[in-house]
Design a protein around this motif. Structure first.
Motif, mmCIF file in Angstrom:
data_model
loop_
_atom_site.group_PDB
_atom_site.id
_atom_site.type_symbol
_atom_site.label_atom_id
_atom_site.label_comp_id
_atom_site.label_asym_id
_atom_site.label_seq_id
_atom_site.Cartn_x
_atom_site.Cartn_y
_atom_site.Cartn_z
ATOM 1 N N ASN A 113 -62.745 108.036 109.340
ATOM 2 C CA ASN A 113 -63.418 106.848 108.555
ATOM 3 C C ASN A 113 -62.676 105.760 109.030
ATOM 4 O OD1 ASN A 113 -65.556 107.956 107.061
ATOM 5 N ND2 ASN A 113 -64.325 108.788 105.635
ATOM 6 N N MET A 114 -61.370 105.515 109.018
ATOM 7 C CA MET A 114 -60.678 104.601 109.491
ATOM 8 C C MET A 114 -60.903 104.424 111.115
ATOM 9 S SD MET A 114 -57.244 104.829 106.836
ATOM 10 C CE MET A 114 -56.709 102.967 107.205
ATOM 11 N N ALA A 115 -60.783 105.343 111.811
ATOM 12 C CA ALA A 115 -60.896 105.512 113.194
ATOM 13 C C ALA A 115 -62.461 104.812 113.697
ATOM 14 C CB ALA A 115 -60.751 106.957 113.723
ATOM 15 N N HIS A 164 -53.926 109.553 100.097
ATOM 16 C CA HIS A 164 -52.407 109.737 100.146
ATOM 17 C C HIS A 164 -52.065 108.965 101.405
ATOM 18 C CE1 HIS A 164 -52.071 112.536 96.582
ATOM 19 N NE2 HIS A 164 -53.075 112.999 97.321
ATOM 20 N N ALA A 165 -50.655 108.715 101.383
ATOM 21 C CA ALA A 165 -50.148 108.013 102.649
ATOM 22 C C ALA A 165 -50.412 108.801 103.725
ATOM 23 C CB ALA A 165 -48.666 108.186 102.313
ATOM 24 N N TRP A 166 -50.388 110.113 103.824
ATOM 25 C CA TRP A 166 -50.678 110.857 105.023
ATOM 26 C C TRP A 166 -52.222 110.540 105.275
ATOM 27 C CZ3 TRP A 166 -48.275 113.283 100.584
ATOM 28 C CH2 TRP A 166 -49.150 114.090 99.946
ATOM 29 N N ASP A 167 -53.112 110.351 104.665
ATOM 30 C CA ASP A 167 -54.591 110.065 105.094
ATOM 31 C C ASP A 167 -54.470 108.924 105.781
ATOM 32 O OD1 ASP A 167 -55.759 112.558 103.695
ATOM 33 O OD2 ASP A 167 -55.175 111.479 101.770
ATOM 34 N N VAL A 168 -53.806 107.815 105.607
ATOM 35 C CA VAL A 168 -53.990 106.323 105.956
ATOM 36 C C VAL A 168 -53.040 105.913 106.946
ATOM 37 C CG1 VAL A 168 -55.376 105.992 103.956
ATOM 38 C CG2 VAL A 168 -52.999 105.593 103.706
ATOM 39 N N ALA A 169 -51.852 106.267 107.035
ATOM 40 C CA ALA A 169 -50.582 105.836 107.887
ATOM 41 C C ALA A 169 -51.129 105.668 109.401
ATOM 42 C CB ALA A 169 -49.446 106.870 107.651
ATOM 43 N N ALA A 170 -51.470 106.569 109.853
ATOM 44 C CA ALA A 170 -52.059 106.314 111.254
ATOM 45 C C ALA A 170 -53.456 105.338 111.464
ATOM 46 C CB ALA A 170 -52.467 107.760 111.884
ATOM 47 N N GLY A 171 -54.405 105.626 110.419
ATOM 48 C CA GLY A 171 -55.444 104.717 110.476
ATOM 49 C C GLY A 171 -55.145 103.236 110.306
ATOM 50 N N ASP A 172 -53.887 102.754 109.333
ATOM 51 C CA ASP A 172 -53.807 101.398 109.121
ATOM 52 C C ASP A 172 -53.373 100.780 110.569
ATOM 53 O OD1 ASP A 172 -52.787 99.150 107.944
ATOM 54 O OD2 ASP A 172 -50.593 100.211 107.749
ATOM 55 N N ILE A 173 -52.511 101.261 111.319
ATOM 56 C CA ILE A 173 -52.207 100.638 112.543
ATOM 57 C C ILE A 173 -53.123 100.660 113.553
ATOM 58 C CG2 ILE A 173 -51.097 102.603 113.276
ATOM 59 C CD1 ILE A 173 -50.071 99.076 114.164
ATOM 60 N N CYS A 178 -56.612 96.002 106.921
ATOM 61 C CA CYS A 178 -56.182 96.795 105.753
ATOM 62 C C CYS A 178 -56.056 96.000 104.659
ATOM 63 C CB CYS A 178 -55.373 97.874 106.214
ATOM 64 S SG CYS A 178 -56.242 99.108 107.393
ATOM 65 N N ILE A 179 -56.476 96.305 103.387
ATOM 66 C CA ILE A 179 -56.155 95.669 101.944
ATOM 67 C C ILE A 179 -56.067 96.617 100.910
ATOM 68 C CG2 ILE A 179 -56.863 93.190 102.848
ATOM 69 C CD1 ILE A 179 -59.156 93.728 101.047
#
Length: 273
Positions: free
Chosen positions: A198-200, A216-225, A234-235
């Motif tokens: 979804n972030m991609a 969780h952190a593992w869902d969004v860490a890569a997508g954030d950057i 990202c907010i």
């Protein structure tokens, strides 16, 4: 530091591609799985093997690096984020899709240094989508640079969100309230079944915003950057700064869209990672 990040990234990318072969073998579905927190929160042996491949490969070369992995945490490891280089891993994001043979699941690997995401890889080997980003270097899909859309208003936005894997009644009520609101206010809604993808999609410009409570952190860490390097934001879904451990995320093509959506959302605050 930039040279070090480049080196870390290249090592990680080769490991992710190798681990992707484990997923491709089950492109038609994986029928052996176990339940975790609920009967829709599932894990397979492939989740565990992918995570093991990444952690073993990276720690062999960078023994001083830290790791936060979805399956490691499920098995009792602490979710502890320090200033040290930390790899945050979701070995198969979209496990339910993976089990059913629905081709939207991926490996998500983010590198966080000084508590900031500085590199990210999201790889869906089944359809050969490789999203990557490094701090200050832009975001890419299969080596082609990508950018978020120019949408600034909810009424013109295609918005992604998920029902999630929690059976918590308050959370489900929040999901339904937001769905009811969005189908009347947004141009359209989508659910891919993977937070990382979804972030991609926001980074790619395919959708204009995505939010979720309970990830969780593992869902969004890569997508954030990847979203930020594609020109997006990202907010926190209430409008404040993004906190990778808060289990809350809202990413969008523009600050204007993010803040308008934040004001409209019914909020839910899960327990932190």
């Amino acid at each position: 530091m930039t040279d070090a990040i480049d080196e870390y990234f290249e090592v990680a990318l080769e490991l992710v591609k190798t681990a992707g072969n484990l997923i491709i073998e089950f492109r038609n579905g994986c029928k052996e799985f176990e339940s975790k927190s609920s009967d829709i929160d599932l894990v397979t042996e492939i989740d565990k093997k992918v995570e093991e491949t990444l952690i073993k490969g990276l720690s062999a070369i960078y023994p001083e690096h830290k790791f936060i992995g979805e399956e490691s945490v499920a098995d009792g490891a602490k979710c502890e984020l320090t200033e040290e280089p930390t790899w945050i891993i979701d070995p198969v994001d979209g496990t339910l899709n993976f089990i059913h043979g629905y081709p939207s699941s991926c490996i998500s690997l983010g590198l966080v240094i000084n508590k900031e995401s500085v590199a990210g890889i999201i790889y869906n080997p089944i359809v050969n989508q490789l999203f990557t980003a490094k701090k200050g270097k832009g975001a890419f899909l299969n080596d082609r640079q990508i950018h978020v859309s120019q949408v600034k208003e909810v009424r013109n936005a295609l918005i992604s969100f998920e029902a999630g894997t929690s059976r918590d009644e308050e959370r489900q009520r929040t999901v339904l309230e937001n769905f009811k609101m969005l189908v009347t206010k947004a141009q359209g809604v989508r659910a891919v079944g993977s937070a990382a993808l979804n972030m991609a999609m926001v980074a790619l410009g395919g959708s204009d915003a995505y939010f979720e409570f309970g990830i969780h952190a593992w869902d969004v860490a890569a997508g954030d950057i990847i979203v930020r390097e594609a020109g997006g934001v990202c907010i926190d879904p209430a409008g404040g700064p993004f906190d990778i451990l808060s289990r809350r995320v809202l990413c969008a093509s523009s600050e204007e869209l993010a803040q308008e959506l934040a004001k409209m959302l019914h909020q839910y605050y899960p327990e932190r990672d």
